[in-house]
Design a protein around this motif. Structure first.
Motif, PDB file in Angstrom:
ATOM      1  N   ALA A 104       0.822  -1.206   0.000  1.00 17.18           N
ATOM      2  CA  ALA A 104       0.000   0.000   0.000  1.00 17.18           C
ATOM      3  C   ALA A 104       0.856   1.257   0.000  1.00 17.18           C
ATOM      4  O   ALA A 104       1.817   1.364   0.769  1.00 17.18           O
ATOM      5  CB  ALA A 104      -0.920   0.010   1.214  1.00 17.18           C
ATOM      6  N   VAL A 140       0.211   5.094   0.892  1.00 14.95           N
ATOM      7  CA  VAL A 140      -0.826   5.793   1.647  1.00 14.95           C
ATOM      8  C   VAL A 140      -0.564   7.291   1.666  1.00 14.95           C
ATOM      9  O   VAL A 140       0.532   7.732   2.017  1.00 14.95           O
ATOM     10  CB  VAL A 140      -0.907   5.257   3.097  1.00 14.95           C
ATOM     11  N   ASN A 177       1.942  -4.533   4.435  1.00 15.54           N
ATOM     12  CA  ASN A 177       3.066  -3.788   3.867  1.00 15.54           C
ATOM     13  C   ASN A 177       2.585  -2.400   3.464  1.00 15.54           C
ATOM     14  O   ASN A 177       1.935  -2.234   2.436  1.00 15.54           O
ATOM     15  CB  ASN A 177       3.616  -4.552   2.659  1.00 15.54           C
ATOM     16  N   ARG A 178       2.886  -1.394   4.290  1.00 13.25           N
ATOM     17  CA  ARG A 178       2.342  -0.051   4.098  1.00 13.25           C
ATOM     18  C   ARG A 178       3.474   0.964   3.954  1.00 13.25           C
ATOM     19  O   ARG A 178       4.485   0.884   4.659  1.00 13.25           O
ATOM     20  CB  ARG A 178       1.441   0.323   5.273  1.00 13.25           C
ATOM     21  N   HIS A 179       3.260   1.908   3.075  1.00 19.21           N
ATOM     22  CA  HIS A 179       4.265   2.969   2.865  1.00 19.21           C
ATOM     23  C   HIS A 179       3.535   4.305   2.825  1.00 19.21           C
ATOM     24  O   HIS A 179       2.665   4.526   1.986  1.00 19.21           O
ATOM     25  CB  HIS A 179       5.007   2.745   1.540  1.00 19.21           C
ATOM     26  N   HIS A 180       3.896   5.196   3.753  1.00 23.24           N
ATOM     27  CA  HIS A 180       3.308   6.523   3.776  1.00 23.24           C
ATOM     28  C   HIS A 180       4.046   7.387   2.774  1.00 23.24           C
ATOM     29  O   HIS A 180       5.199   7.784   2.994  1.00 23.24           O
ATOM     30  CB  HIS A 180       3.372   7.108   5.186  1.00 23.24           C
ATOM     31  N   ILE A 182      -5.344   5.616  -0.947  1.00 31.32           N
ATOM     32  CA  ILE A 182      -4.548   4.409  -0.743  1.00 31.32           C
ATOM     33  C   ILE A 182      -4.447   3.691  -2.085  1.00 31.32           C
ATOM     34  O   ILE A 182      -5.462   3.307  -2.673  1.00 31.32           O
ATOM     35  CB  ILE A 182      -5.196   3.469   0.289  1.00 31.32           C
ATOM     36  N   LEU A 216      -2.984   0.399  -3.997  1.00 29.37           N
ATOM     37  CA  LEU A 216      -2.568  -0.972  -3.684  1.00 29.37           C
ATOM     38  C   LEU A 216      -1.948  -1.624  -4.902  1.00 29.37           C
ATOM     39  O   LEU A 216      -2.553  -1.647  -5.991  1.00 29.37           O
ATOM     40  CB  LEU A 216      -3.770  -1.806  -3.233  1.00 29.37           C
ATOM     41  N   LEU A 272      -6.764  -0.378   6.449  1.00 28.34           N
ATOM     42  CA  LEU A 272      -5.744  -1.290   5.933  1.00 28.34           C
ATOM     43  C   LEU A 272      -5.758  -2.615   6.687  1.00 28.34           C
ATOM     44  O   LEU A 272      -5.476  -3.664   6.105  1.00 28.34           O
ATOM     45  CB  LEU A 272      -4.366  -0.635   6.015  1.00 28.34           C
ATOM     46  N   SER A 300      -6.393   5.674   8.273  1.00 28.28           N
ATOM     47  CA  SER A 300      -6.113   4.646   7.273  1.00 28.28           C
ATOM     48  C   SER A 300      -5.804   3.284   7.886  1.00 28.28           C
ATOM     49  O   SER A 300      -6.008   2.255   7.252  1.00 28.28           O
ATOM     50  CB  SER A 300      -4.950   5.075   6.387  1.00 28.28           C
ATOM     51  N   GLU A 301      -5.277   3.290   9.122  1.00 29.52           N
ATOM     52  CA  GLU A 301      -4.822   2.031   9.721  1.00 29.52           C
ATOM     53  C   GLU A 301      -5.941   1.002   9.867  1.00 29.52           C
ATOM     54  O   GLU A 301      -5.798  -0.157   9.453  1.00 29.52           O
ATOM     55  CB  GLU A 301      -4.160   2.305  11.076  1.00 29.52           C
TER      56      GLU A 301
END
Length: 538
Positions: A96, A98, A115-118, A133, A135, A108, A104-105
């Motif tokens: 993701a 973001v 696997n998240r990336h701001h 977001i 994906l 998600l 958002s948490e």
């Protein structure tokens, strides 16, 4: 989009979701469980998604192996969020990007994306405060079953679907038959990108795009936006960003996605159920059913017994007293049927013949004919449900009919006013005969004893005692015959009233055991169709 418009759309979506749930509940026991389970899962997803951040738009990038999906994801994001090319030949888990971390948490977590990336703001695409977001998802043609399961799950969860195709496999049946065609109702939240157009001669780009549009039109996505792009050279990336941003800014993606899901689900329910309305219960059908059940339950036998019983009782009460006692040797038809009671409610059973095969066959045929008439025009599953409802109580029907007859007041113990009048006159006539006979007997006795015999008064030359005897006999016979005539007419009238009461009792049983269950199913179908109409947005 104005806050008022957003609220209006949310209200409309609420109404459609509620109608879809109503349709699902109404169809339980009629449609296959699998079809209803899909609708239930959709309703659960919709409820969960709407309880999470409405400020974020979830955009999923879907594509086949080698389509350059991850490269396009990076190009649109403006950063190397997804590792592409040789270092990451396939995407094995969702990733993701973001923009706008607040809220958002939980979303998600629900998407099961770990696997998240701001990401950093991208001018003109994802500015400060933008809730977005992106994906990057596994390849839908992956040989790993787990990857395909992730894709299939995400297809049902994301707000916007971006399908990344390449010039070599853009017509692949797998993506069109398995994903795009089933999502034909989701055109408003679908974007198709033909990536790697740099591999095509410039003169072939537009024809290939037109060919892709034609294939999409056959999939039911003729109005979907189709863009050409090259993640490697950056061609068309701004147009992809603009298309995504347009959806995000309008803040309609969530509602449009769910509305499309509801439309699709309602269409699937309609396909599973079939179209049509039941003819319903008509007065003529109810009358026919009551007539047939009354015949099968021996109502004509009871009506005939009422008439015969009345005639016997009339003769016993109004006949010539000299001979009326003979009637006592004739059995009462109603008593033989256990139907002569001053309190019909105390009766549990009659002595009518038990329903045999012919009566049961007649009852079943009447119920089937009624159900067929009421279900005419209904789609197959509902027609079966209506017929099933009509047959549900058939085992208890004969006993219920017998009890209904036993509990009907046949007025068997009610006396007629004219019986008393005729009875008094008959006894007066008999006393007249006895008086004349006594008079003559007295005169004969005086003569036998050689006593003076008084002169007998005469009328027109006829001795009064003789006239008394003759007049009494003639009057008694006349009253007896007249009583029989009147009794026959009154018996027919009482039988007609008994028939009416018995038919009403049989009609009550028919209503409870057949008509009302059928009406409930017919009404359920009408409510189902109405709910589907609302759910479909009509």
């Amino acid at each position: 989009m104005s806050r008022h418009s957003v609220a209006r759309e949310a209200s409309q979506l609420d109404r459609r979701l509620e109608a879809l749930n109503d349709a699902r509940e109404l169809a339980e026991g009629v449609l296959p469980d699998a079809a209803l389970e899909e609708v239930y899962q959709l309703l659960e997803r919709a409820s969960s998604r709407r309880s999470l951040s409405a400020d974020h738009t979830v955009v999923g990038f879907f594509g086949a192996t080698g389509s350059g999906k991850s490269s396009l994801f990076n190009a649109v994001s403006g950063a190397e969020i997804a590792t592409a090319a040789a270092r990451r030949p396939t995407t094995s888990e969702p990733l993701a990007g973001v923009w706008g971390a607040d809220g958002s948490e939980p979303l998600l977590d629900w998407l099961e994306v770990g696997n998240r990336h701001h990401a950093e703001p991208v001018a003109g695409f994802a500015d400060e405060g933008t809730g977005l977001i992106l994906l990057d998802l596994p390849d839908f043609d992956s040989t790993r079953a787990a990857n395909r399961e992730i894709v299939e799950r995400m297809v049902g969860l994301v707000d916007v679907l971006v399908w990344v195709l390449d010039p070599q496999k853009y017509a692949d049946a797998a993506v069109h038959n398995d994903f795009l065609a089933p999502l034909s109702a989701h055109g408003a939240v679908t974007l198709v990108v033909l990536n790697q157009v740099d591999r095509l001669p410039e003169r072939d780009v537009q024809p290939v795009l037109e060919s892709l549009k034609g294939i999409l039109a056959r999939d039911g996505l003729g109005k979907v936006q189709v863009l050409g792009a090259s993640a490697l050279k950056g061609t068309g990336v701004d147009k992809v960003r603009s298309a995504i941003r347009g959806v995000v800014v309008q803040r309609q993606a969530l509602s449009q996605r769910l509305a499309a899901d509801v439309s699709r689900a309602s269409g699937q329910l309609r396909e599973a159920a079939g179209a049509g309305e039941a003819a319903g219960v008509r007065p003529a059908s109810k009358t026919r059913l009551t007539d047939e059940l009354a015949t099968a339950a021996n109502v004509p036998v009871v009506v005939d017994a009422v008439a015969r019983s009345y005639r016997i009782e009339s003769t016993r009460r109004t006949g010539w007293p000299v001979t009326r006692w003979l009637v006592r040797f004739r059995p009462d038809p109603l008593r033989r049927l256990n139907l002569r009671s001053s309190s019909p409610s105390q009766l549990n059973r009659t002595s009518l013949p038990a329903a045999g095969a012919p009566e049961r066959a007649r009852t079943d045929a009447a119920v089937r004919e009624f159900a067929d008439a009421a279900s005419a025009g209904a789609p197959g599953p509902w027609r079966a449900a209506i017929r099933g409802a009509a047959r549900e109580g058939r085992e208890a029907l004969p006993d219920a009919l017998d009890q209904a007859i036993a509990g009907t007041d046949l007025m068997a113990s009610r006396k007629s006013w004219w019986w008393g009048v005729f009875n008094v006159v008959q006894w007066l006539a008999l006393l007249t005969v006895l008086g004349g006979l006594g008079w003559l007997g007295g005169l004969a006795g005086l003569g036998y004893l050689q006593l003076p015999v008084p002169e007998v008064p005469k009328v027109e030359g006829w001795p009064v005692p003789t006239l008394l005897i003759g007049g009494g006999v003639v009057l008694g016979i006349f009253l007896a015959l007249t009583g029989k005539f009147i009794g026959s007419g009154a018996a027919r009238a009482r039988a007609a009233r008994a028939r009416k009461r018995l038919r009403a009792a049989v009609g009550g049983v028919a209503r409870d055991f057949v008509v009302e269950p059928v009406e409930i199913e017919v009404s359920r179908l009408a409510s189902f169709n109405a709910a589907l109409k609302v759910a479909g947005g009509n």
